[in-house]
Scaffold this motif. Structure first.
Motif, short mmCIF file in Angstrom:
data_model
loop_
_atom_site.label_atom_id
_atom_site.label_comp_id
_atom_site.label_asym_id
_atom_site.label_seq_id
_atom_site.Cartn_x
_atom_site.Cartn_y
_atom_site.Cartn_z
N THR A 1 0.85 -1.19 0.00
CA THR A 1 0.00 0.00 0.00
C THR A 1 0.89 1.24 0.00
N ASN A 2 0.29 2.39 -0.28
CA ASN A 2 1.08 3.63 -0.22
C ASN A 2 1.63 3.86 1.18
N THR A 3 0.85 3.55 2.20
CA THR A 3 1.35 3.71 3.57
C THR A 3 2.56 2.83 3.81
N GLN A 4 2.49 1.59 3.36
CA GLN A 4 3.63 0.67 3.53
C GLN A 4 4.85 1.18 2.77
N LYS A 5 4.63 1.74 1.59
CA LYS A 5 5.75 2.29 0.80
C LYS A 5 6.40 3.46 1.53
N ALA A 6 5.59 4.35 2.09
CA ALA A 6 6.14 5.52 2.79
C ALA A 6 6.96 5.08 4.00
N ILE A 7 6.44 4.11 4.75
CA ILE A 7 7.16 3.62 5.92
C ILE A 7 8.44 2.91 5.49
N ALA A 8 8.37 2.16 4.40
CA ALA A 8 9.57 1.50 3.89
C ALA A 8 10.63 2.52 3.49
N LEU A 9 10.19 3.62 2.89
CA LEU A 9 11.14 4.64 2.45
C LEU A 9 11.87 5.26 3.64
N VAL B 1 0.22 10.25 2.01
CA VAL B 1 0.39 9.53 3.28
C VAL B 1 1.06 10.50 4.25
N PHE B 2 0.55 10.55 5.48
CA PHE B 2 1.21 11.39 6.48
C PHE B 2 1.56 10.56 7.70
N LEU B 3 2.79 10.77 8.17
CA LEU B 3 3.38 9.95 9.22
C LEU B 3 3.85 10.81 10.39
N GLN B 4 3.79 10.22 11.58
CA GLN B 4 4.46 10.79 12.75
C GLN B 4 5.54 9.80 13.15
N THR B 5 6.78 10.28 13.26
CA THR B 5 7.93 9.39 13.41
C THR B 5 8.96 10.02 14.32
N VAL B 6 9.71 9.17 15.03
CA VAL B 6 10.86 9.62 15.81
C VAL B 6 12.13 9.17 15.08
N TYR B 7 12.98 10.13 14.73
CA TYR B 7 14.25 9.86 14.06
C TYR B 7 15.42 10.18 15.00
N ASN B 8 16.50 9.46 14.79
CA ASN B 8 17.78 9.86 15.35
C ASN B 8 18.81 9.66 14.25
N PHE B 9 19.12 10.76 13.56
CA PHE B 9 19.99 10.69 12.39
C PHE B 9 21.45 10.65 12.82
N ALA B 10 22.09 9.49 12.62
CA ALA B 10 23.52 9.32 12.87
C ALA B 10 23.93 9.75 14.28
N GLY B 11 23.03 9.53 15.24
CA GLY B 11 23.35 9.83 16.63
C GLY B 11 23.27 11.29 17.00
N ALA B 12 22.64 12.11 16.17
CA ALA B 12 22.56 13.55 16.44
C ALA B 12 21.52 13.91 17.50
N GLY B 13 20.72 12.92 17.94
CA GLY B 13 19.68 13.19 18.93
C GLY B 13 18.30 12.93 18.35
N GLU B 14 17.38 12.51 19.20
CA GLU B 14 16.04 12.19 18.72
C GLU B 14 15.27 13.43 18.28
N GLN B 15 14.58 13.29 17.16
CA GLN B 15 13.71 14.33 16.65
C GLN B 15 12.33 13.73 16.36
N VAL B 16 11.31 14.47 16.72
CA VAL B 16 9.94 14.07 16.40
C VAL B 16 9.55 14.78 15.12
N ALA B 17 8.97 14.02 14.18
CA ALA B 17 8.70 14.57 12.86
C ALA B 17 7.31 14.21 12.36
N PHE B 18 6.79 15.09 11.54
CA PHE B 18 5.67 14.76 10.66
C PHE B 18 6.20 14.79 9.23
N ASP B 19 5.92 13.73 8.48
CA ASP B 19 6.27 13.65 7.06
C ASP B 19 4.99 13.51 6.25
N ILE B 20 4.96 14.15 5.10
CA ILE B 20 3.87 13.99 4.14
C ILE B 20 4.49 13.56 2.82
#
Length: 257
Positions: free
Chosen positions: A2-10, A72-91
C-alpha cells in the motif's frame, strides 16, 4: 504494498541503508520541500548512502501512519547518525504510478513530558470514524479559521467538550484552560503565535493534520498540528513547530510549503 507501507519502507531506508529500495520507491522527478536537502531522487538516495556510512547508526521509529487520497502522512521519531532524537511529521505524495513524487516535513527535538506528563508521541492510536473523515476535516478547517487565525476567537469554546482536551505540546497543560494559560503567558512575554496561511488539511477518520504558515515571536514558522476529533469536538492535539530557514541556506528552491 500500500502507499502507507511504501512511505514507511522509504523512511526506514535511512536506518537500513537500502539505496536500491529508496530508488525503487521514488519518482525520478521527486520534489523535496525539506530545505536542508537538495531536490530529486538522486539527492535522496545519496542521503541514504551517507547515513549508512556514518559511524553511528540512524534509528527510525514510526508512531502513527495515515492515508488521504494520494498522500500519506506519518508521525515518526528519528535519530539521524546519533545527532539526537527528533519528532517529525512527514507527508508523501504519490504519483499515478504509485511512486513517491513529493515530500514535506517538520521536525523538532524530542523533549521531556509537558506539564500534564504527556509526551510528544503518546496518546490515542486507533483510527476510527472513517465515515466521518470529511466532517472532521471541515471541523478542523473551521477551527483553524475561527481560532488559530483569530477570526472568531469567541467561538473557541464551541470546538471543545468543556475543559476536556488532551495536549501533547511540550509546554502546554491539558484542557482548554491549559491552552488559555499558555497563550496568556506568551502574551505577557510579548510573543505572538500567528497563523497566516493554511496550506494542507489532511484527514483519515478521527485524525486531521493541518500544515500552516505563520510567525512565532516574529520568526517565520511552519506549524504542523495533528488533532483527534471525537463526537464533533477537538479532543487531542500533537504538534511540531519549526522555524523556516533563511532563504540563503536553502538547498532547494521548492519552498517549505
Amino acid at each position: 504494498m500500500t502507499n502507507t507501507q511504501k512511505a514507511i519502507a522509504l523512511i526506514h531506508t535511512f536506518a537500513n541503508g537500502d539505496t536500491e529500495q529508496a530508488e525503487r520507491l521514488l519518482a525520478s522527478d521527486y520534489i523535496q520541500h525539506n530545505l536542508a536537502y537538495a531536490t530529486g531522487r538522486d539527492a535522496f538516495v545519496g542521503s541514504v548512502a551517507y547515513l549508512a556510512s556514518a559511524p553511528v547508526r540512524t534509528t527510525v521509529k514510526n508512531i502513527r501512519a495515515f492515508e488521504d487520497g494520494d498522500k500519506v502522512f506519518l508521525q515518526t521519531v528519528y535519530n539521524f547518525a546519533g545527532a539526537g532524537e527528533q519528532v517529525a511529521f512527514d507527508i508523501f505524495r504519490f504519483d499515478k504510478d504509485g511512486l513517491i513524487a513529493e515530500h514535506w516535513d517538520n521536525l523538532a527535538a524530542a523533549s521531556a513530558p509537558n506539564p500534564s506528563g504527556r509526551t510528544q508521541i503518546d496518546g490515542a492510536m486507533e483510527v476510527t470514524d472513517i465515515d466521518k473523515t470529511e466532517e472532521n476535516r471541515e471541523i478542523v478547517k473551521r477551527f483553524l479559521y475561527d481560532v488559530m487565525q483569530g477570526n472568531h476567537s469567541e467561538k473557541t469554546p464551541d470546538y471543545f467538550d468543556g475543559d476536556i482536551y488532551i495536549q501533547h505540546n511540550t509546554g502546554i497543560a491539558d484542557g482548554l484552560s491549559g491552552l488559555g494559560a499558555a497563550l496568556a503567558a506568551l502574551e505577557e512575554q510579548g510573543v505572538q503565535m500567528i497563523y497566516t496561511t493554511v496550506h494542507q488539511v489532511l484527514a483519515q477518520g478521527n485524525f486531521v493534520l493541518a500544515v500552516s504558515e505563520g510567525t512565532f515571536g516574529g520568526a517565520s514558522t511552519a506549524y504542523y498540528d495533528l488533532w483527534r476529533v471525537e463526537d464533533g469536538k477537538i479532543a487531542e492535539h500533537w504538534d511540531v513547530m519549526e522555524k523556516v530557514a533563511d532563504r540563503a541556506s536553502w538547498q532547494n528552491q521548492n519552498g517549505k510549503f
